[in-house]
Design a protein around this motif. Structure first.
Motif, PDB file in Angstrom:
ATOM      1  N   ASN A 196       4.538  11.025  -5.779  1.00 38.18           N
ATOM      2  CA  ASN A 196       4.395  11.437  -7.005  1.00 38.18           C
ATOM      3  C   ASN A 196       5.776  11.893  -7.839  1.00 38.18           C
ATOM      4  O   ASN A 196       5.738  11.880  -9.206  1.00 38.18           O
ATOM      5  N   TYR A 197       6.839  11.577  -7.057  1.00 39.90           N
ATOM      6  CA  TYR A 197       8.221  11.618  -8.004  1.00 39.90           C
ATOM      7  C   TYR A 197       8.763  10.270  -8.430  1.00 39.90           C
ATOM      8  O   TYR A 197      10.231  10.433  -8.240  1.00 39.90           O
ATOM      9  N   GLY A 198       8.144   9.566  -8.816  1.00 41.95           N
ATOM     10  CA  GLY A 198       8.626   8.194  -9.298  1.00 41.95           C
ATOM     11  C   GLY A 198       9.005   7.213  -7.969  1.00 41.95           C
ATOM     12  O   GLY A 198       9.125   7.501  -6.901  1.00 41.95           O
ATOM     13  N   ASN A 199       9.241   5.899  -8.476  1.00 42.75           N
ATOM     14  CA  ASN A 199       9.544   4.940  -7.476  1.00 42.75           C
ATOM     15  C   ASN A 199      10.756   5.213  -6.560  1.00 42.75           C
ATOM     16  O   ASN A 199      11.113   4.437  -5.615  1.00 42.75           O
ATOM     17  N   THR A 200      11.749   5.791  -7.157  1.00 45.62           N
ATOM     18  CA  THR A 200      13.009   6.083  -6.466  1.00 45.62           C
ATOM     19  C   THR A 200      12.985   6.771  -5.149  1.00 45.62           C
ATOM     20  O   THR A 200      13.568   6.522  -4.316  1.00 45.62           O
ATOM     21  N   TYR A 201      11.946   7.700  -5.111  1.00 42.30           N
ATOM     22  CA  TYR A 201      11.711   8.483  -3.737  1.00 42.30           C
ATOM     23  C   TYR A 201      11.021   7.343  -2.655  1.00 42.30           C
ATOM     24  O   TYR A 201      11.377   7.543  -1.642  1.00 42.30           O
ATOM     25  N   LEU A 202      10.304   6.621  -3.074  1.00 42.91           N
ATOM     26  CA  LEU A 202       9.644   5.596  -2.065  1.00 42.91           C
ATOM     27  C   LEU A 202      10.459   4.379  -1.809  1.00 42.91           C
ATOM     28  O   LEU A 202      10.466   3.858  -0.793  1.00 42.91           O
ATOM     29  N   TYR A 203      11.030   3.973  -2.630  1.00 42.00           N
ATOM     30  CA  TYR A 203      11.931   2.576  -2.836  1.00 42.00           C
ATOM     31  C   TYR A 203      13.233   2.549  -3.367  1.00 42.00           C
ATOM     32  O   TYR A 203      14.106   1.577  -3.366  1.00 42.00           O
ATOM     33  N   GLY A 204      13.780   3.761  -3.677  1.00 43.54           N
ATOM     34  CA  GLY A 204      15.389   4.006  -4.312  1.00 43.54           C
ATOM     35  C   GLY A 204      16.242   3.922  -3.246  1.00 43.54           C
ATOM     36  O   GLY A 204      16.230   3.614  -1.933  1.00 43.54           O
TER      37      GLY A 204
ATOM     38  N   PHE B  64      11.604  14.652   2.618  1.00 40.76           N
ATOM     39  CA  PHE B  64      10.574  14.060   1.590  1.00 40.76           C
ATOM     40  C   PHE B  64       9.332  14.095   2.021  1.00 40.76           C
ATOM     41  O   PHE B  64       9.060  13.486   3.116  1.00 40.76           O
ATOM     42  N   SER B  65       8.163  14.950   1.706  1.00 38.76           N
ATOM     43  CA  SER B  65       6.926  14.986   2.038  1.00 38.76           C
ATOM     44  C   SER B  65       6.124  13.748   1.338  1.00 38.76           C
ATOM     45  O   SER B  65       6.899  13.105   0.380  1.00 38.76           O
ATOM     46  N   LYS B  66       5.060  13.427   1.866  1.00 38.02           N
ATOM     47  CA  LYS B  66       4.256  12.383   1.359  1.00 38.02           C
ATOM     48  C   LYS B  66       3.822  12.432  -0.145  1.00 38.02           C
ATOM     49  O   LYS B  66       3.988  11.522  -1.075  1.00 38.02           O
ATOM     50  N   THR B  67       3.504  13.558  -0.429  1.00 37.59           N
ATOM     51  CA  THR B  67       3.364  13.847  -1.767  1.00 37.59           C
ATOM     52  C   THR B  67       4.445  13.764  -2.728  1.00 37.59           C
ATOM     53  O   THR B  67       4.422  13.097  -3.708  1.00 37.59           O
ATOM     54  N   GLU B  68       5.946  14.114  -2.358  1.00 39.92           N
ATOM     55  CA  GLU B  68       6.809  13.751  -3.302  1.00 39.92           C
ATOM     56  C   GLU B  68       7.170  12.376  -3.401  1.00 39.92           C
ATOM     57  O   GLU B  68       7.483  11.777  -4.295  1.00 39.92           O
ATOM     58  N   LEU B  69       7.117  11.777  -2.283  1.00 36.79           N
ATOM     59  CA  LEU B  69       7.173  10.256  -2.008  1.00 36.79           C
ATOM     60  C   LEU B  69       6.384   9.447  -3.066  1.00 36.79           C
ATOM     61  O   LEU B  69       6.836   8.555  -3.808  1.00 36.79           O
TER      62      LEU B  69
ATOM     63  N   ASP C 255       0.871  -1.076   0.128  1.00 38.98           N
ATOM     64  CA  ASP C 255      -0.016  -0.139  -0.048  1.00 38.98           C
ATOM     65  C   ASP C 255       0.964   1.231   0.010  1.00 38.98           C
ATOM     66  O   ASP C 255       1.546   1.639   0.962  1.00 38.98           O
ATOM     67  N   ASN C 256       1.133   1.765  -1.277  1.00 40.47           N
ATOM     68  CA  ASN C 256       2.013   2.935  -1.347  1.00 40.47           C
ATOM     69  C   ASN C 256       1.647   4.211  -0.587  1.00 40.47           C
ATOM     70  O   ASN C 256       2.500   4.907  -0.004  1.00 40.47           O
ATOM     71  N   ASN C 257       0.395   4.422  -0.319  1.00 40.35           N
ATOM     72  CA  ASN C 257      -0.096   5.391   0.536  1.00 40.35           C
ATOM     73  C   ASN C 257       0.138   5.366   1.901  1.00 40.35           C
ATOM     74  O   ASN C 257       0.700   6.183   2.632  1.00 40.35           O
ATOM     75  N   LEU C 258      -0.136   4.169   2.445  1.00 41.68           N
ATOM     76  CA  LEU C 258       0.579   3.854   3.850  1.00 41.68           C
ATOM     77  C   LEU C 258       1.983   4.042   4.087  1.00 41.68           C
ATOM     78  O   LEU C 258       2.498   4.708   5.034  1.00 41.68           O
ATOM     79  N   LEU C 259       2.672   3.397   2.991  1.00 42.43           N
ATOM     80  CA  LEU C 259       4.169   3.598   3.016  1.00 42.43           C
ATOM     81  C   LEU C 259       4.680   4.634   3.028  1.00 42.43           C
ATOM     82  O   LEU C 259       5.537   5.239   3.867  1.00 42.43           O
ATOM     83  N   ALA C 260       4.052   5.750   2.023  1.00 43.25           N
ATOM     84  CA  ALA C 260       4.534   7.075   1.993  1.00 43.25           C
ATOM     85  C   ALA C 260       4.377   7.783   3.469  1.00 43.25           C
ATOM     86  O   ALA C 260       5.044   8.680   3.873  1.00 43.25           O
ATOM     87  N   SER C 261       2.997   7.543   4.024  1.00 41.43           N
ATOM     88  CA  SER C 261       2.808   8.027   5.234  1.00 41.43           C
ATOM     89  C   SER C 261       3.872   7.761   6.290  1.00 41.43           C
ATOM     90  O   SER C 261       4.476   8.488   7.189  1.00 41.43           O
ATOM     91  N   LEU C 262       4.418   6.486   6.432  1.00 40.65           N
ATOM     92  CA  LEU C 262       5.300   6.196   7.210  1.00 40.65           C
ATOM     93  C   LEU C 262       6.780   6.648   6.897  1.00 40.65           C
ATOM     94  O   LEU C 262       7.585   7.133   7.863  1.00 40.65           O
TER      95      LEU C 262
END
Length: 187
Positions: A102-110, A95-100, A82-89
């Motif tokens: 909206n700016y590609g998978n690198t921000y969330l998983y990179g 990095f804001s949740k929005t950046e995590l 769940d990318n929304n929950l992971l971004a919140s965590l």
């Protein structure tokens, strides 16, 4: 009368400041990893197999002395996140949740973000195969708030996975984890 008005104004200001502080929403960390299943090399598509051309070593003690293994004997994990929950965590001062989201998978998983971790049958940590990423992500497919992620190669079959959050502004002690059973049941 002036002192009563002054006290009322001071109480109003103190009350307003204390009420203005937002509380973090409760995160149900067990819902971050929705499902996980184990794949083998033969389960991968031809395109995914081609990404493993320069592969495979794991590193027990340092990043200079790798131990090679055959990719055909490796394991992979396909997980739904769940990318929304992971971004919140993962939201941090950097990095804001929005950046995590909206700016590609690198921000969330990179690199340097949210390292994957796996535990084997002997309750030992499965050694990493990539110096900066930890465990390689072969593919990410986003469908709304669910990311399907394929991670590997893993030198041994995992029984548990977790996501190590590198920096969390609001939830510093939460670690999403999932028990991978042969029936892919949730922990």
């Amino acid at each position: 009368m002036k002192s009563i008005i002054l006290k009322a104004v001071i109480l109003f200001i103190v009350f307003s400041v204390s009420c203005g502080k937002e509380k973090n929403a409760v995160i149900e960390v067990e819902n971050v990893i929705k499902s996980a299943e184990i794949l083998t090399f033969k389960d991968l598509s031809n395109q995914q197999k081609q990404q493993l051309e320069y592969c495979c070593s794991y590193y027990q003690s340092n990043w200079h002395d790798g131990i090679s293994f055959k990719k055909e004997n490796a394991y992979f994990v396909k997980a739904k996140i769940d990318n929304n929950l992971l971004a919140s965590l993962t939201e941090s001062n950097t990095f804001s949740k929005t950046e995590l989201l909206n700016y590609g998978n690198t921000y969330l998983y990179g690199k340097y973000h949210n390292r994957w971790g796996f535990i084997g049958d002997e309750n030992d940590t499965i050694f990493e195969t990539e110096k900066f990423e930890g465990h390689r992500i072969i593919e990410i497919t986003r469908n709304g708030n669910i990311d399907e992620v394929i991670v590997g190669p893993l030198v041994e079959k995992p029984k548990k996975m977790y996501i190590e959050i590198s920096d969390s502004k609001n939830y510093p002690n939460l670690t999403p984890e999932y028990i991978i059973a042969s029936s892919s049941s949730k922990n």
